[in-house]
Design a protein around this motif. Structure first.
Motif, PDB file in Angstrom:
ATOM      1  N   ALA A 154       3.785   2.113  -2.437  1.00  0.00           N
ATOM      2  CA  ALA A 154       2.536   2.903  -2.414  1.00  0.00           C
ATOM      3  C   ALA A 154       1.960   2.982  -3.827  1.00  0.00           C
ATOM      4  O   ALA A 154       0.744   2.876  -4.038  1.00  0.00           O
ATOM      5  CB  ALA A 154       2.802   4.292  -1.858  1.00  0.00           C
TER       6      ALA A 154
ATOM      7  N   ALA B 273      -0.823   8.971  -0.145  1.00  0.00           N
ATOM      8  CA  ALA B 273      -0.737   7.586   0.334  1.00  0.00           C
ATOM      9  C   ALA B 273       0.511   7.416   1.187  1.00  0.00           C
ATOM     10  O   ALA B 273       0.472   6.807   2.266  1.00  0.00           O
ATOM     11  CB  ALA B 273      -0.714   6.621  -0.854  1.00  0.00           C
ATOM     12  N   VAL B 274       1.634   7.974   0.736  1.00  0.00           N
ATOM     13  CA  VAL B 274       2.870   7.866   1.525  1.00  0.00           C
ATOM     14  C   VAL B 274       2.728   8.657   2.830  1.00  0.00           C
ATOM     15  O   VAL B 274       3.125   8.196   3.898  1.00  0.00           O
ATOM     16  CB  VAL B 274       4.084   8.371   0.718  1.00  0.00           C
TER      17      VAL B 274
END
Ligand code: HPA
Length: 246
Positions: free
Chosen positions: A144, A241-242
């Protein structure tokens, strides 16, 4: 993919601009966790959040009820746990503002309740801890980060000290001789308890100061505060994002 949990460290008592859809004080067999357990939602994905030091950053590292925190997250159904940690930098390439995903740790803490299997449950359990941070979850963070063009350090050894005071310069020289790249106060017993409960666990460390003796003069609290704030944006972007892709 199991439910993601995030344990917020110093500077991260909340995740601003992320919708809170549920908040609850839970109890566990080990007592109460540090704060209300939050369920957050971002772009349609839900994840859990727990600030390790309490909502108002009032619980010092040695006084955290790590067992209650991990149990509360496990009870909620979390199977993958990303922990945030502000750290001091020891290795030359671990200066302030560096983000790191360590792959090893050395535990220098003492007197913390560090196991669920303390003899009262009638079980003697020795978990494997060869790799204290789950490789697949570390990879999730690193990939990520690469997508976001963040310069993450892949790997490194985190020395976990007792605190709450910072270290002496001689203590940091000892940690360096032991092979530590970073120093912080909270990865243990958190990582070991996560392993005992079968949770994937990875740490996103962000460097907020040179460790004692690694720069001229004393370690300044104003510098730490300012670097905590300056790391915030990158850490938040990476977590989200994760949370949405991983
Ligand atoms: N030592 C231990 N823990 C820390 C430090 C440090 O220098 N900086 C942030 N957390």
């Amino acid at each position: 993919m199991g439910l993601l949990g995030i344990i917020g460290g110093s500077g991260f008592s909340t995740l601003p601009e992320v919708e809170v859809i549920h908040r609850e004080w839970v109890q566990t067999a080990y007592g109460a966790p540090s704060a209300e357990l939050l369920t957050l939602s971002h772009q349609g994905r839900q994840f859990c959040f727990l600030p390790r030091h309490g909502a108002g950053h009032s619980i010092p590292p040695h006084a955290i009820n790590y067992r209650a925190n991990i149990q509360a997250l496990a009870d909620r159904g979390v199977t993958r746990l990303i922990a945030l940690g502000a750290v001091g930098g020891i290795a030359p390439d671990c200066g302030p503002l560096r983000l790191c995903v360590p792959d090893q740790l050395i535990d220098y803490t003492w007197g913390r309740l560090g196991t669920f299997h303390d003899g009262t449950d009638g079980d003697v359990v020795h978990v494997d801890f060869t790799a204290p941070f789950t490789p697949a979850l570390r990879e999730t963070l690193l990939s990520a980060g690469a997508h976001l063009a963040l310069d993450l350090r892949a790997g490194g050894t985190y020395g976990v000290t007792q605190g709450p005071r910072l270290e002496t310069a001689a203590e940091i020289r000892r940690l360096e001789r032991d092979g530590c790249d970073l120093v912080g106060m909270t990865a243990m017993p958190e990582a070991a308890l996560a392993r005992e409960r079968g949770l994937d666990y990875a740490l996103l460390a962000f460097v907020v100061n040179w460790a004692a003796g690694k720069a001229a003069g004393e370690v300044g609290m104003a510098e730490i505060e300012s670097n905590l704030a300056r790391c915030g944006d990158a850490v938040r972007r990476l977590l989200l994002a994760v949370a949405t892709d991983g």
